[in-house]
Motif scaffolding. Structure first.
Motif, PDB file in Angstrom:
ATOM      1  N   MET A 345      34.550 -49.975   7.972  1.00 16.76           N
ATOM      2  CA  MET A 345      35.627 -50.121   8.946  1.00 16.76           C
ATOM      3  C   MET A 345      36.180 -48.775   9.404  1.00 16.76           C
ATOM      4  O   MET A 345      37.270 -48.704   9.975  1.00 16.76           O
ATOM      5  N   LEU A 346      35.455 -47.685   9.167  1.00 16.63           N
ATOM      6  CA  LEU A 346      35.979 -46.370   9.528  1.00 16.63           C
ATOM      7  C   LEU A 346      36.183 -46.233  11.034  1.00 16.63           C
ATOM      8  O   LEU A 346      37.186 -45.681  11.488  1.00 16.63           O
ATOM      9  N   ILE A 349      39.309 -48.174  12.168  1.00 17.10           N
ATOM     10  CA  ILE A 349      40.536 -47.491  11.761  1.00 17.10           C
ATOM     11  C   ILE A 349      40.817 -46.309  12.677  1.00 17.10           C
ATOM     12  O   ILE A 349      41.949 -46.106  13.142  1.00 17.10           O
ATOM     13  N   LEU A 350      39.787 -45.508  12.963  1.00 11.64           N
ATOM     14  CA  LEU A 350      39.974 -44.340  13.820  1.00 11.64           C
ATOM     15  C   LEU A 350      40.364 -44.734  15.243  1.00 11.64           C
ATOM     16  O   LEU A 350      41.214 -44.085  15.869  1.00 11.64           O
ATOM     17  N   LEU A 351      39.758 -45.781  15.756  1.00 10.90           N
ATOM     18  CA  LEU A 351      40.098 -46.217  17.107  1.00 10.90           C
ATOM     19  C   LEU A 351      41.551 -46.684  17.193  1.00 10.90           C
ATOM     20  O   LEU A 351      42.256 -46.395  18.164  1.00 10.90           O
ATOM     21  N   LEU A 352      42.022 -47.386  16.173  1.00  7.12           N
ATOM     22  CA  LEU A 352      43.409 -47.830  16.159  1.00  7.12           C
ATOM     23  C   LEU A 352      44.365 -46.639  16.071  1.00  7.12           C
ATOM     24  O   LEU A 352      45.384 -46.582  16.786  1.00  7.12           O
ATOM     25  N   GLU A 402      35.673 -38.280   5.409  1.00  9.93           N
ATOM     26  CA  GLU A 402      34.706 -39.173   4.784  1.00  9.93           C
ATOM     27  C   GLU A 402      33.586 -39.528   5.748  1.00  9.93           C
ATOM     28  O   GLU A 402      32.418 -39.597   5.366  1.00  9.93           O
ATOM     29  N   LEU A 403      33.923 -39.733   7.002  1.00  6.27           N
ATOM     30  CA  LEU A 403      32.916 -40.077   7.999  1.00  6.27           C
ATOM     31  C   LEU A 403      31.932 -38.929   8.213  1.00  6.27           C
ATOM     32  O   LEU A 403      30.721 -39.148   8.323  1.00  6.27           O
TER      33      LEU A 403
END
Length: 474
Positions: A345-346, A349-352, A402-403
């Motif tokens: 879900m990285l 999360i980043l888009l939000l 982390e990505l």
């Protein structure tokens, strides 16, 4: 091959399969990819309780480095009166941070070849020299300003380690279900140190056009200078204490690796750079991180300088900067802990987070352009828009780290994060260089508005292009 060190859950891919000619192994998680690589040592993985002490020492070192770096921005009005600093000097004192990243690749090589202990000891020693240089008692203001600039440069040279080595430390000491949390703590404490500078400086050092809440008796030049020196001596003492603790105990690695990823072989220094520069997906994500985070970091460092033309006091600017970074640190650690349990879900999360940052920066921009938009420019709107912007942007940092590491494994973590933080500091330096030569008392806020608009537009385009290259979620 060491596959027994990781559970089936650890070997689940964190990133979706890539599109195009890139090999699928490049997008597997560290644990899954490590199972296919030669292990450095046999035997089961193990975590040690001392890992939290190592994380604490490293995090506190990052906290102190961020605190020293952001000493002058929150008290720029007081520093002008006490030491005769100009707008150029204030911007340059913050600019020494990104300038210190120029030898970033040398620190990356040292981390890769000599390990964590040697690199951290060198970093803490540079911080001791830098903070000590600023405390030398000299009556000549010209020489004193030069010593302060030299001290800020030495502290800036410590930046590559405290900002790059967090994923390396988390992989070396922590298991797979703790790595994102450890990375978040180690990386966010540096920003928390910068946030505390917004709080400590304005509260301890009285402003020339008023006094601080704690020390409201005098605001003469001698009194202001005395309070600034008190802050400098306190920071020097904290850094010396951390250097002594690191010298006494900071092991380079645990006796046994905690996971397959920690034990597996990595690419060489040269091959790592070739892998990074040839990976288009990594470069696009790196730009999506470097542009907004670099601009925002430079903007935060001179927040008092920027908000002065709209009649925001030194104390109010300090509180705005403090809560924006603290909120980002808290949300960032919470997001990282959530990512430890929920894989894949990285991207969501980043888009939000970036959507919220874009809305907040647009709100701030339209508010500052109140002569055109006729929106009210109040303390509430400034606090809300700036704090929300900091929360959304700063909380994305550990997720990005982390990505990055997952995307280019088995490239060493220090090299991967070193490249992206170098890019981030490059954009920070461009902004501060622009502010240095363009800023005037009447144009400061407009410079900030245009910078915020620029990064919103550019980062938005990068995120859209990243989405177009792959449709599957991370």
């Amino acid at each position: 091959m060491g596959s027994g060190w990781s559970s089936e859950e650890e070997r689940q891919p964190l990133l979706g399969p890539a599109l195009g000619p890139a090999p699928a192994a490049a997008w597997r998680s560290r644990e899954a990819a490590a199972a296919a690589l030669p292990a450095a040592a046999p035997g089961p993985g193990r975590v040690y309780g001392r890992r939290w002490l190592v994380l604490l020492l490293f995090s506190l070192l990052g906290f102190a480095q961020g605190l020293v770096w952001n000493t002058w921005g929150p008290i720029q009005n007081s520093a002008r009166q006490a030491y005769g600093f100009s707008s150029w000097d204030i911007a340059l004192l913050v600019l020494w941070g990104p300038i210190g990243f120029l030898p970033c690749f040398a620190f990356m090589w040292l981390l890769d070849k000599r390990g964590l202990r040697i690199t951290v000891l060198l970093t803490s020693f540079l911080m001791v020299l830098g903070t000590g240089l600023r405390c030398i008692p000299i009556a000549d203001l010209m020489l004193k300003r030069r010593l302060i600039h030299g001290g800020q440069l030495l502290n800036g040279l410590a930046g590559p380690t405290v900002m790059n080595a967090a994923p390396f430390l988390s992989t070396t000491w922590f298991s797979a279900d703790e790595r994102a949390t450890a990375t978040a703590i180690a990386s966010m404490l540096s920003y928390l140190g910068g946030a505390c500078a917004f709080l400590v400086g304005p509260l301890v050092v009285p402003a020339p056009n008023g006094t601080s809440p704690l020390f409201a008796s005098e605001n003469s030049r001698a009194h202001i200078k005395d309070r600034i020196e008190t802050v400098l001596y306190a920071e020097f003492g904290v850094v010396c204490l951390l250097f002594s603790a690191t010298l006494a105990y900071f092991p380079p690695r645990p006796p046994l690796p905690p996971s397959v990823a920690a034990a597996s072989q990595r690419l060489s220094y040269r091959r790592s750079f070739c892998r990074l520069l040839s990976n288009l997906r990594f470069l696009m994500i790196a730009l999506a991180y470097a542009i907004p985070l670099g601009v925002f970091a430079g903007w935060s460092g001179v927040l008092d300088l920027i908000l002065t033309p709209v009649h925001v006091s030194q104390v109010d600017a300090g509180w705005i900067g403090f809560w924006s970074i603290v909120g980002g640190c808290v949300v960032g650690i919470a997001m990282a802990r959530f990512a430890d349990f929920i894989r894949g879900m990285l991207k969501l999360i980043l888009l939000l987070l970036f959507s919220g940052a874009t809305i907040s920066s647009t709100w701030f921009t339209l508010t500052c352009l109140n002569s055109i938009t006729h929106l009210p420019l109040t303390t509430v709107t400034l606090y809300a828009s700036c704090i929300l912007l900091g929360v959304f942007l700063n909380s994305s940092i550990p997720i990005f780290f982390e990505l990055f590491v997952e995307t280019v494994y088995p490239v060493p973590e220090g090299i991967t994060c070193g490249v992206v933080t170098f890019l981030s500091n490059m954009f920070m330096g461009v902004l501060l260089f622009f502010l240095t030569f363009y800023h005037t008392e009447s144009k400061g806020c407009m410079v900030n508005v245009r910078a915020e608009n620029a990064w919103c537009i550019i980062a938005g385009k990068i995120r859209i292009k990243t989405r177009s290259q792959r449709s599957q979620p991370f």
